[in-house]
Write an enzyme that holds these catalytic residues in place. Structure first.
Site, PDB file in Angstrom:
ATOM      1  N   GLU A  37      14.317  42.714  73.528  1.00 44.63           N
ATOM      2  CA  GLU A  37      14.911  44.027  73.232  1.00 44.63           C
ATOM      3  C   GLU A  37      16.418  43.911  73.066  1.00 44.63           C
ATOM      4  O   GLU A  37      17.101  43.300  73.893  1.00 44.63           O
ATOM      5  CB  GLU A  37      14.581  44.993  74.377  1.00 44.63           C
ATOM      6  CG  GLU A  37      14.165  46.355  73.910  1.00 44.63           C
ATOM      7  CD  GLU A  37      12.855  46.312  73.105  1.00 44.63           C
ATOM      8  OE1 GLU A  37      12.940  46.423  71.857  1.00 44.63           O
ATOM      9  OE2 GLU A  37      11.786  46.179  73.702  1.00 44.63           O
ATOM     10  N   GLY A 125      10.111  59.563  67.694  1.00 43.21           N
ATOM     11  CA  GLY A 125      10.840  59.576  68.940  1.00 43.21           C
ATOM     12  C   GLY A 125      10.171  58.802  70.051  1.00 43.21           C
ATOM     13  O   GLY A 125      10.527  58.935  71.211  1.00 43.21           O
ATOM     14  N   SER A 131      10.505  55.152  61.543  1.00 40.90           N
ATOM     15  CA  SER A 131      11.469  55.074  60.446  1.00 40.90           C
ATOM     16  C   SER A 131      11.281  53.814  59.613  1.00 40.90           C
ATOM     17  O   SER A 131      11.288  53.870  58.378  1.00 40.90           O
ATOM     18  CB  SER A 131      12.902  55.149  60.985  1.00 40.90           C
ATOM     19  OG  SER A 131      13.161  54.100  61.892  1.00 40.90           O
ATOM     20  N   ASP A 175      12.226  45.725  63.209  1.00 37.67           N
ATOM     21  CA  ASP A 175      11.248  46.769  62.914  1.00 37.67           C
ATOM     22  C   ASP A 175      10.719  46.662  61.490  1.00 37.67           C
ATOM     23  O   ASP A 175       9.515  46.727  61.239  1.00 37.67           O
ATOM     24  CB  ASP A 175      11.864  48.158  63.121  1.00 37.67           C
ATOM     25  CG  ASP A 175      12.314  48.383  64.551  1.00 37.67           C
ATOM     26  OD1 ASP A 175      12.030  47.531  65.408  1.00 37.67           O
ATOM     27  OD2 ASP A 175      12.961  49.413  64.802  1.00 37.67           O
ATOM     28  N   TYR A 224      22.638  53.598  71.433  1.00 35.09           N
ATOM     29  CA  TYR A 224      22.204  52.365  70.761  1.00 35.09           C
ATOM     30  C   TYR A 224      23.378  51.708  70.034  1.00 35.09           C
ATOM     31  O   TYR A 224      23.651  50.511  70.206  1.00 35.09           O
ATOM     32  CB  TYR A 224      21.080  52.691  69.775  1.00 35.09           C
ATOM     33  CG  TYR A 224      20.508  51.494  69.038  1.00 35.09           C
ATOM     34  CD1 TYR A 224      19.355  50.869  69.488  1.00 35.09           C
ATOM     35  CD2 TYR A 224      21.109  50.997  67.899  1.00 35.09           C
ATOM     36  CE1 TYR A 224      18.820  49.784  68.822  1.00 35.09           C
ATOM     37  CE2 TYR A 224      20.585  49.909  67.216  1.00 35.09           C
ATOM     38  CZ  TYR A 224      19.450  49.309  67.687  1.00 35.09           C
ATOM     39  OH  TYR A 224      18.932  48.232  67.018  1.00 35.09           O
TER      40      TYR A 224
END
Length: 382
Positions: A37, A125, A131, A175, A224
């Site tokens: 992450e 969310g 996205s 992603d 972020y």
């Protein structure tokens, strides 16, 4: 892959908005990250997999402008040039669509006129990358309309640029790349510097359990981008291109590094080590080792990177207690809410889910949303 109901909803939206049949239909999945992450924009390693939820796009050539129907919102957009809508609220779907089309125009693989209908079933969310799924699906549909045989890694890079430049989120490549290139029944070990992708089989008797914390998150509005800036500053301190190039001992021994920068850097350099170790553990079906690495990852996100919230920590604790040494659990995604991921034996899913429903009470007052899946395939035509 998106569920059949979403595919049908996309077809209906296309017929209602534009009449007739589309020339093609494509899908791109959402993703969940097993471990790794905030390492992607630090040129590090990540281990995500695609989920069986995604975005579907029905598309047809024609006309002199681009017309778009978003079935999920009952909204339309039409334009000739894919310019960013400056006054759009953060996360507005139109800028994701316009962004990837603008990138394809730059690459000279976008038709002048087309109609697109879009629907998705990735919870927004939730940290499951709705996205990126949207960007990759639209990008693939537009490239196919243009008759272009687009490289999927290149498509992911264009989708990342769209999110950076049009949506305003300084995300890394993970992603978009896993949405474009995932393989069924496998996680994808991604080197975010070279973009090399190594499929890692997920044991056949293991299930992926995704639990929404009930805390919504918004990456553009969250810390972020702040975390990314802190990482870049730490890399500058060590005079390296990215924190991927820093060593744990180097981080600990730096006398002139303030405590906040040290903790941010320590998370990234140790998370890279954990991610590589987790890929080996997964390939060896060493679930106890994988579970420990996932637990260490969560602790690092909580203490050093400070991106978890109390509800997430509570949920992770419940899952870790119930799974024991037969798997693991951690927060997944950019942070500040969203989902928790667990990997556990399929035979334990019902009992663990029951414990979550009994012991976890989401802050939104709703029952916990629990999704069970196996790793899905990446983007493609339907």
């Amino acid at each position: 892959m998106a569920e059949q109901a979403t595919i049908e909803r996309t077809k209906q939206a296309f017929a209602q908005a534009f009449g007739g049949e589309p020339d093609l239909i494509v899908q791109a999945p959402g993703r969940v990250n097993l471990i790794g992450e905030h390492t992607d924009y630090n040129d590090g390693f990540v281990l995500p997999l695609a989920i069986d939820r995604g975005t579907v796009v029905a598309a047809r050539l024609g006309g002199s402008e681009i017309r778009v129907r978003a079935a999920d919102f009952g909204e339309d957009d039409r334009f000739t040039f894919a310019e960013r809508i400056e006054d759009a609220p953060p996360g507005d779907w139109r800028n994701y669509v316009r962004g990837i089309i603008a990138m394809l125009v730059e690459d000279e693989i976008a038709p002048q006129g087309m109609q697109l209908a879009i629907a998705g079933d990735v919870p927004q969310g939730a940290g499951l990358s709705s996205s990126a799924s949207l960007e990759v699906a639209v990008g693939l549909a537009v490239a196919k309309l243009a008759g272009a045989d687009v490289d999927m890694t290149r498509l992911a890079q264009l989708a990342q640029r769209a999110e950076n430049e049009f949506a305003g989120c300084a995300c890394g490549i993970m992603d978009q790349l896993v949405s474009a290139r995932a393989e069924p029944d496998k996680a994808l070990l991604i080197d975010c510097r070279s973009l090399d992708c190594k499929p890692v089989p997920v044991p056949a008797d293991a299930a992926v359990l995704i639990v929404h914390s009930g805390v919504e998150r918004g990456l553009v509005d969250s810390a972020y981008n702040e975390r990314r800036q802190q990482c870049e500053q730490a890399a500058g301190h060590f005079k390296v291109a990215a924190l991927r190039d820093a060593e744990p001992a180097q981080v600990e021994s730096a006398e002139d590094l303030d405590d906040l920068a040290r903790r941010r850097a320590r998370h990234v350099v140790t998370e890279n080590e954990r991610t590589l170790a987790a890929a080996h553990a997964l390939a060896d079906n060493d679930m106890a080792r994988l579970g420990q690495l996932m637990a260490d990852s969560h602790d690092s996100m909580r203490d050093d990177f400070e991106i978890t919230v109390p509800a997430i920590d509570e949920l992770v604790g419940i899952l870790q207690r119930e799974i024991g040494e037969k798997g693991g659990a951690r927060m997944t995604g950019g942070g500040f809410g969203g989902c928790v991921i667990a990997l556990l034996p399929t035979e334990r899913v019902d009992a663990v889910a029951a414990a979550v429903r009994r012991d976890y009470h989401p802050p939104n007052g709703k029952p916990p949303l629990i999704h069970v899946c196996r790793p899905a395939a990446g983007a493609g035509a339907l």
